[in-house]
Scaffold this motif. Structure first.
Motif, PDB file in Angstrom:
ATOM      1  N   ASP A  34     -18.873 -20.620  -5.402  1.00 51.92           N
ATOM      2  CA  ASP A  34     -20.209 -20.586  -5.986  1.00 51.92           C
ATOM      3  C   ASP A  34     -21.028 -21.789  -5.518  1.00 51.92           C
ATOM      4  N   MET A  35     -20.429 -22.630  -4.707  1.00 55.68           N
ATOM      5  CA  MET A  35     -21.135 -23.768  -4.118  1.00 55.68           C
ATOM      6  C   MET A  35     -21.997 -23.280  -2.954  1.00 55.68           C
ATOM      7  N   GLN A  36     -23.027 -24.063  -2.620  1.00 55.82           N
ATOM      8  CA  GLN A  36     -23.924 -23.692  -1.524  1.00 55.82           C
ATOM      9  C   GLN A  36     -23.173 -23.698  -0.196  1.00 55.82           C
ATOM     10  N   TYR A  37     -23.449 -22.687   0.619  1.00 56.77           N
ATOM     11  CA  TYR A  37     -22.847 -22.624   1.946  1.00 56.77           C
ATOM     12  C   TYR A  37     -23.426 -23.734   2.816  1.00 56.77           C
ATOM     13  N   THR A  38     -22.568 -24.442   3.516  1.00 57.97           N
ATOM     14  CA  THR A  38     -23.006 -25.524   4.392  1.00 57.97           C
ATOM     15  C   THR A  38     -22.699 -25.166   5.846  1.00 57.97           C
ATOM     16  N   ARG A  39     -23.660 -25.353   6.714  1.00 53.81           N
ATOM     17  CA  ARG A  39     -23.485 -25.029   8.128  1.00 53.81           C
ATOM     18  C   ARG A  39     -22.641 -26.090   8.823  1.00 53.81           C
ATOM     19  N   ARG A  40     -22.054 -25.698   9.955  1.00 52.23           N
ATOM     20  CA  ARG A  40     -21.247 -26.595  10.779  1.00 52.23           C
ATOM     21  C   ARG A  40     -20.180 -27.288   9.944  1.00 52.23           C
ATOM     22  N   ASP A  41     -19.538 -26.519   9.097  1.00 50.85           N
ATOM     23  CA  ASP A  41     -18.498 -27.030   8.204  1.00 50.85           C
ATOM     24  C   ASP A  41     -17.241 -26.193   8.391  1.00 50.85           C
ATOM     25  N   TRP A  42     -16.252 -26.409   7.522  1.00 48.91           N
ATOM     26  CA  TRP A  42     -14.968 -25.715   7.650  1.00 48.91           C
ATOM     27  C   TRP A  42     -14.969 -24.334   7.006  1.00 48.91           C
ATOM     28  N   ARG A  43     -16.070 -23.969   6.343  1.00 50.10           N
ATOM     29  CA  ARG A  43     -16.099 -22.698   5.621  1.00 50.10           C
ATOM     30  C   ARG A  43     -15.853 -21.505   6.545  1.00 50.10           C
ATOM     31  N   ASN A  44     -16.442 -21.542   7.718  1.00 46.14           N
ATOM     32  CA  ASN A  44     -16.373 -20.379   8.614  1.00 46.14           C
ATOM     33  C   ASN A  44     -15.758 -20.707   9.974  1.00 46.14           C
ATOM     34  N   ARG A  45     -15.092 -21.846  10.089  1.00 45.94           N
ATOM     35  CA  ARG A  45     -14.516 -22.183  11.392  1.00 45.94           C
ATOM     36  C   ARG A  45     -13.340 -23.139  11.241  1.00 45.94           C
ATOM     37  N   ASN A  46     -12.504 -23.169  12.271  1.00 39.97           N
ATOM     38  CA  ASN A  46     -11.414 -24.137  12.338  1.00 39.97           C
ATOM     39  C   ASN A  46     -10.978 -24.285  13.784  1.00 39.97           C
ATOM     40  N   LYS A  47     -10.101 -25.253  14.008  1.00 40.28           N
ATOM     41  CA  LYS A  47      -9.685 -25.573  15.372  1.00 40.28           C
ATOM     42  C   LYS A  47      -8.271 -25.082  15.679  1.00 40.28           C
ATOM     43  N   ILE A  48      -8.074 -24.698  16.937  1.00 37.44           N
ATOM     44  CA  ILE A  48      -6.737 -24.412  17.437  1.00 37.44           C
ATOM     45  C   ILE A  48      -6.544 -25.226  18.719  1.00 37.44           C
ATOM     46  N   LYS A  49      -5.310 -25.287  19.207  1.00 35.66           N
ATOM     47  CA  LYS A  49      -5.042 -26.021  20.437  1.00 35.66           C
ATOM     48  C   LYS A  49      -4.998 -25.079  21.631  1.00 35.66           C
ATOM     49  N   THR A  50      -5.486 -25.587  22.761  1.00 40.07           N
ATOM     50  CA  THR A  50      -5.457 -24.844  24.021  1.00 40.07           C
ATOM     51  C   THR A  50      -5.030 -25.806  25.129  1.00 40.07           C
ATOM     52  N   PRO A  51      -4.741 -25.314  26.317  1.00 38.40           N
ATOM     53  CA  PRO A  51      -4.392 -26.216  27.418  1.00 38.40           C
ATOM     54  C   PRO A  51      -5.514 -27.207  27.753  1.00 38.40           C
ATOM     55  N   GLN A  52      -6.756 -26.865  27.362  1.00 39.17           N
ATOM     56  CA  GLN A  52      -7.902 -27.743  27.634  1.00 39.17           C
ATOM     57  C   GLN A  52      -8.245 -28.649  26.447  1.00 39.17           C
ATOM     58  N   GLY A  53      -7.393 -28.659  25.439  1.00 36.31           N
ATOM     59  CA  GLY A  53      -7.675 -29.436  24.226  1.00 36.31           C
ATOM     60  C   GLY A  53      -7.971 -28.524  23.050  1.00 36.31           C
ATOM     61  N   THR A  54      -8.515 -29.070  21.985  1.00 38.17           N
ATOM     62  CA  THR A  54      -8.826 -28.234  20.817  1.00 38.17           C
ATOM     63  C   THR A  54     -10.113 -27.453  21.047  1.00 38.17           C
ATOM     64  N   THR A  55     -10.186 -26.292  20.431  1.00 37.16           N
ATOM     65  CA  THR A  55     -11.396 -25.472  20.506  1.00 37.16           C
ATOM     66  C   THR A  55     -11.651 -24.837  19.147  1.00 37.16           C
ATOM     67  N   TRP A  56     -12.902 -24.517  18.867  1.00 36.86           N
ATOM     68  CA  TRP A  56     -13.271 -23.920  17.594  1.00 36.86           C
ATOM     69  C   TRP A  56     -13.107 -22.408  17.620  1.00 36.86           C
ATOM     70  N   LEU A  57     -12.614 -21.870  16.507  1.00 37.46           N
ATOM     71  CA  LEU A  57     -12.730 -20.443  16.218  1.00 37.46           C
ATOM     72  C   LEU A  57     -13.758 -20.350  15.100  1.00 37.46           C
ATOM     73  N   SER A  58     -14.903 -19.755  15.385  1.00 31.94           N
ATOM     74  CA  SER A  58     -15.996 -19.697  14.413  1.00 31.94           C
ATOM     75  C   SER A  58     -16.321 -18.255  14.044  1.00 31.94           C
ATOM     76  N   VAL A  59     -16.419 -17.998  12.763  1.00 37.96           N
ATOM     77  CA  VAL A  59     -16.821 -16.678  12.270  1.00 37.96           C
ATOM     78  C   VAL A  59     -18.342 -16.683  12.134  1.00 37.96           C
ATOM     79  N   PRO A  60     -19.062 -15.817  12.850  1.00 41.39           N
ATOM     80  CA  PRO A  60     -20.524 -15.794  12.741  1.00 41.39           C
ATOM     81  C   PRO A  60     -20.958 -15.282  11.374  1.00 41.39           C
ATOM     82  N   VAL A  61     -21.922 -15.972  10.782  1.00 44.89           N
ATOM     83  CA  VAL A  61     -22.407 -15.566   9.459  1.00 44.89           C
ATOM     84  C   VAL A  61     -23.929 -15.489   9.457  1.00 44.89           C
TER      85      VAL A  61
END
Length: 234
Positions: A34-61
Motif C-alpha cells: 500500500d506504499m507508493q510505487y518508487t521508480r528505479r527501485d527493487w520493486r520491479n527489478r533485480n540483478k543477476i550475474k553474467t559473464p560481462q558482470g551483473t545485469t538488471w532484469l526489469s519488469v516493465p510497469v
C-alpha cells in the motif's frame, strides 16, 4: 500472551537472500504494497550475474501519469518481458549445478499472465520460501485496516496481526519513531543481515547483491547453508 514476531516490507522482484532471511526470522511477514510505487527501485527489478558482470532484469510497469499509485496498484506493461527474463536466466545459468531443478520450479510462474506487479512478486517470493522450507505466514497490508502516520501505521498493523515484536530493516531507522512502539508495548528489533559467506558462483568475482535465484541455481537446497535460514530452521 504468546509471542509473535512481525515484519512489514514492500514486495520486491525476486529479492536478494537477505530479504528471505528477514522472512524466516518472523512469524508473519506483511507485504506492505500500500506504499507508493518508487521508480528505479527493487520493486520491479533485480540483478543477476553474467559473464560481462551483473545485469538488471526489469519488469516493465505502467507509470505514465500515475505519480501517486501504490505498489499494489501498479500494473505490468505487456507480456514480452517474461520471455526475455526466462531466456536471460536460461542463458546465464545453464552451466549452474542446479539449473534443471530451479528452472523447472520457476517455469510455471513465468508462463502465467500477471496483471499487477504485487501479484507477480508475491508468487515468486512464496515459491522461493517453499523451496527453502520457510514456513512463515505471508500476508498483505491490504488484509488489514490502515491508519495514518508512518510509525503509527506500522504499530497498528503489528497489533492487528497479534504481534508482540516488530522486526525492522535497518534502513527504517531514519524515519521510525521508537517511542510509538514503546507506548504500545511492542518490542522493536533492528534486523541485521550479518556478514554472509561466499558460495560457489559463476562468472568472476563474487557478488552478494544479486537476486536469490543466483544462489538457488548455484547451490540448490544447500542455499540455506549460506544464509541464516538454516540456523533458524533447526
Amino acid at each position: 500472551m504468546s509471542k509473535k514476531k512481525v515484519a512489514i516490507l514492500q514486495s520486491n522482484y525476486i529479492p536478494w537472500k537477505g530479504y528471505f532471511d528477514m522472512i524466516a526470522a518472523v512469524d508473519e511477514f506483511i507485504l506492505y504494497d500500500d506504499m507508493q510505487y518508487t521508480r528505479r527501485d527493487w520493486r520491479n527489478r533485480n540483478k543477476i550475474k553474467t559473464p560481462q558482470g551483473t545485469t538488471w532484469l526489469s519488469v516493465p510497469v505502467k507509470v505514465k501519469g500515475k505519480y501517486h499509485q501504490t505498489i499494489a496498484q501498479t500494473e505490468i506493461d505487456g507480456t514480452n518481458w517474461a520471455d526475455q527474463h526466462w531466456k536471460s536466466l536460461s542463458m546465464h545459468y545453464r552451466r549452474a549445478p542446479y539449473f534443471d531443478e530451479i528452472i523447472e520450479m520457476l517455469e510455471p510462474l513465468y508462463k502465467k499472465d500477471y496483471k499487477y506487479l504485487s501479484e507477480l512478486n508475491r508468487s515468486l517470493i512464496e515459491c522461493v520460501c517453499n523451496y527453502l522450507n520457510i514456513d512463515t505466514k505471508i500476508s498483505s497490508s491490504q488484509d488489514y485496516t490502515l491508519i495514518e502516520g508512518k510509525t503509527e501505521r506500522l504499530v497498528d498493523l503489528c497489533i492487528q496481526a497479534g504481534g508482540t515484536e516488530y522486526i525492522s530493516g535497518p534502513a527504517a531507522k531514519d524515519y521510525v519513531d521508537e517511542t510509538v512502539f514503546e507506548k504500545n508495548n511492542i518490542k522493536l528489533t533492528w534486523f541485521e543481515y550479518g556478514k554472509y559467506p561466499e558460495y560457489p558462483q559463476l562468472w568472476g568475482d563474487f557478488v552478494h547483491q544479486v537476486s536469490i535465484v543466483d544462489m538457488l541455481f548455484n547451490c540448490g537446497q544447500n542455499a540455506g547453508k549460506y544464509m541464516n535460514v538454516a540456523a533458524r530452521n533447526l
